[in-house]
Design an enzyme around this catalytic site. Structure first.
Site, PDB file in Angstrom:
ATOM      1  N   ASP A  44       4.850   0.769   4.108  1.00 12.07           N
ATOM      2  CA  ASP A  44       4.920  -0.512   4.801  1.00 12.07           C
ATOM      3  C   ASP A  44       4.763  -1.639   3.780  1.00 12.07           C
ATOM      4  OD1 ASP A  44       2.238  -0.470   4.098  1.00 12.07           O
ATOM      5  OD2 ASP A  44       1.581   0.220   6.064  1.00 12.07           O
ATOM      6  N   ASP A 102       0.793  -1.215   0.000  1.00  8.24           N
ATOM      7  CA  ASP A 102       0.000   0.000   0.000  1.00  8.24           C
ATOM      8  C   ASP A 102       0.832   1.274   0.000  1.00  8.24           C
ATOM      9  OD1 ASP A 102      -2.462   1.640   0.447  1.00  8.24           O
ATOM     10  OD2 ASP A 102      -1.461   2.012   2.355  1.00  8.24           O
ATOM     11  N   TYR A 150      -7.834   2.289   7.014  1.00 13.04           N
ATOM     12  CA  TYR A 150      -8.666   2.651   5.867  1.00 13.04           C
ATOM     13  C   TYR A 150     -10.126   2.383   6.211  1.00 13.04           C
ATOM     14  CZ  TYR A 150      -4.600   3.328   2.851  1.00 13.04           C
ATOM     15  OH  TYR A 150      -3.442   3.807   2.288  1.00 13.04           O
ATOM     16  N   GLU A 210       5.001  10.160   3.442  1.00 15.66           N
ATOM     17  CA  GLU A 210       4.624   8.808   3.008  1.00 15.66           C
ATOM     18  C   GLU A 210       3.764   8.851   1.741  1.00 15.66           C
ATOM     19  OE1 GLU A 210       3.370   4.542   4.905  1.00 15.66           O
ATOM     20  OE2 GLU A 210       2.438   6.312   5.794  1.00 15.66           O
TER      21      GLU A 210
END
Length: 591
Positions: A168, A165, A325, A572
């Site tokens: 990570d 994703d 999410y 990120e």
């Protein structure tokens, strides 16, 4: 309407000029010519070509039909012509081989360069056994045991593949599905532009990498299912947990040796409908590969049936999903998924569902609110309304759909108005970045989504010979929408107060401390264990590997940005953020 009927999509925006004869016409014409040729008796000359030389004596004269000439004159004339042709060809060859100054092609524009790089991010996020041409030197095969452990449903054989994703190594199937749907939509509309940029085969390969994985997450050969894989890996570190997982450990994906549990769901309408949308949209991308396209449609049909029959939010029963999410509703996915299912199959029952007023009401189509018009991995309503406006503009299906389609079209117009600087639905930073998430962190993913919708809707209007749209009594041209998309993308590419490009590898000044495990740990044949990688997480040195094409989370509401690896709210990147790439110039062809 039957499955695989007429094309409900109506073709891409880019329609290349062709002659008026269809392929069928040309085929018939060729067959007619072949029959005509076979029905005629062959003359002597044709017989000699087909049957070889006869036994006749050499003649002194040559019969050319209208005149008879001496064989000597004939041979001399033909020889002269052949020699002249040879001489001309030789001169041409010499001219072509002489070195001369070549005019270079103009360099690609910034949007095309950004597109090349943005797609490379997906190469870097691949999980599983990588293809040889992956072109990311510091990545390798990883997580080859995903889905093969204990406790996984028998219908799921393995979950190797797909995409990580973000920074990570978790595979969150909900935002991953949205990313693949958006990539597919961009290819369906702008395949000629991808082709011109030399990226069409690449982006299709990226889409297939995702859809091949999605087909593993459930029994894709069945007509009905009860189980769907929602996630691979875990990241919950709440309560001070020190159990090795994808957030506690800082390791290259290639070195992961801890367990990666699979989260399954049995009532997850939002996830199943979004994954159905991804497979349905991809089936249009791969329509030339009939076997694969049909496989995708079947999988999408199974998933959408599951979504409708087993109602529930996928994140309601999962602490992991609710942390990272969280889905707020599944009604928007019903409209969005239903629209894509209709476009992929031509089955009007999907259109009937996607345009049901009750469904639209539950999805929030008839009311405003601070987040109305914000298109994201959680809320697809704005995208669904644009998608269904396309249907009204190009195919006009009429009764009983016209009233709700007109409403969707009007609501899309309101959303487009809200993007314009003259309205105050959303604040802007001093540098001009629209604050679709109202100053909260990680704004850029929402910005690129809105830029994509603005660009594609303006192209829809142009293709329908409509010069603009109304915001109340005021008329705005499509150029205003394109300006909005352009200024927002230009901000991301470096036209901002910090002169910072938020696409890694684009320009000279971009984030060097991206929050990403694989990019931050050198590929030096040393396997760092769970805690051993922490030193790479915490170092102030730039990443040893450049995560080309990653769009980071973005600046704050004051245009500020801290290039700090541990501050994921700035540095990120995510799959869902990278997927919507607004089309580069030039303007689209009109049908």
């Amino acid at each position: 309407m039957s499955m695989y009927g007429r094309d409900p999509w109506g073709g891409p925006l880019e329609i290349n000029a062709t002659d008026s004869a269809t392929d069928d016409d040309r085929s018939r014409n060729l067959q007619d010519l072949d029959r005509a040729a076979l029905s005629r008796p062959l003359d002597e000359t044709q017989q000699s070509w087909l049957l070889g030389p006869g036994e006749q004596k050499k003649k002194k004269y040559v019969d050319l039909g209208c005149i008879i000439v001496s064989r000597k004159i004939f041979v001399w004339t033909v020889g002269t012509l052949l020699f002249s042709a040879f001489l001309a060809g030789f001169v041409t060859l010499i001219v072509k081989t002489v070195p001369r100054h070549h005019h270079k092609h103009p360099p690609p524009d910034n949007y095309t360069l950004a597109l090349h790089k943005a797609l490379m991010f997906f190469n870097a996020q691949k999980s599983g056994k990588l293809p040889k041409h992956n072109n990311v030197s510091w990545r390798g095969n990883s997580c080859l045991q995903d889905g093969k452990g204990d406790g996984v449903s028998a219908a799921i054989k393995d979950l190797v593949g797909g995409y990580y994703d973000a920074g990570d190594a978790i595979k969150f199937n909900f935002p991953q599905s949205f990313a693949i749907t958006m990539l597919s939509w961009s290819v369906i509309e702008y395949s000629a532009k991808y082709d011109a940029a030399g990226e069409l085969s690449h982006v299709k390969e990226l889409i297939k990498w995702g859809t091949d994985y999605f087909l593993k997450t459930f029994n894709s050969t069945a007509d009905s299912i009860t189980t769907l894989a929602a996630q691979v890996g875990v990241g919950d570190t709440s309560g001070g947990s020190t159990t090795p997982n994808d957030h506690y450990c800082w390791m290259r994906p290639e070195d992961i040796d801890y367990d990666r549990p699979v989260t399954e769901c049995h009532s997850c309408s939002d996830l199943a409908a979004e994954m159905a949308a991804a497979l349905a949209a991809a089936s249009i991308v791969f329509k030339d590969n009939k076997a694969y396209s049909k496989k995708l449609v079947h999988g999408a049909t199974t998933l959408f049936r599951f979504a409708r029959e087993q109602r529930g939010r996928y994140s309601a029963g999962s602490s992991e999903a609710s942390i990272f999410y969280n889905s707020t509703s599944y009604w928007d996915e019903f409209v969005w998924g239903g629209a894509w299912m209709y476009y992929a199959t031509g089955n009007s029952s999907y259109l009937k569902l996607a345009t049901a007023p009750g469904l639209a009401k539950h999805a929030g189509a008839f009311w405003g609110g601070p987040d109305y018009g914000v298109f994201s991995w959680d809320n697809k309503l704005a995208g669904a309304q644009v998608l269904l406006s396309r249907l009204r503009l190009f195919l006009s299906p009429g009764y009983p759909y016209e009233e709700i389609l007109r409403t969707f079209h009007n609501q899309t117009s309101i959303v487009m108005c809200s993007y314009l600087p003259v309205f105050t639905s959303f604040n802007r930073t001093k540098g001009g970045l629209i604050q679709l998430n109202h100053g909260r962190p990680q704004p850029l993913q929402y910005v690129v989504n809105s830029a994509f919708l603005a660009a594609v809707f303006s192209d829809y209007l142009d293709a329908a010979d409509t010069p603009g749209w109304y915001c109340g009594p005021n008329f705005f041209s499509t150029d205003v929408l394109r300006d909005f998309a352009r200024t927002q993308i230009n901000y991301i590419l470096g036209n901002n107060p910090r002169k910072m490009s938020y696409i890694v590898g684009f320009g000279n000044h971009y984030p060097k401390h991206v929050h990403h495990r694989g990019a931050s740990i050198p590929k030096n044949k040393v396997k760092y264990n769970c805690k051993g990688g922490w030193k790479w997480r915490d170092t102030t040195k730039p990443n040893p590997n450049t995560l080309v094409g990653a769009m980071v989370a973005g600046p704050d509401k004051h245009d500020g940005f801290h290039d700090v690896r541990t501050n994921y709210n700035y540095t990120e990147p995510t799959l869902a953020g990278n997927a919507p790439t607004p089309p580069p110039p030039p303007a689209p062809w009109k049908p």
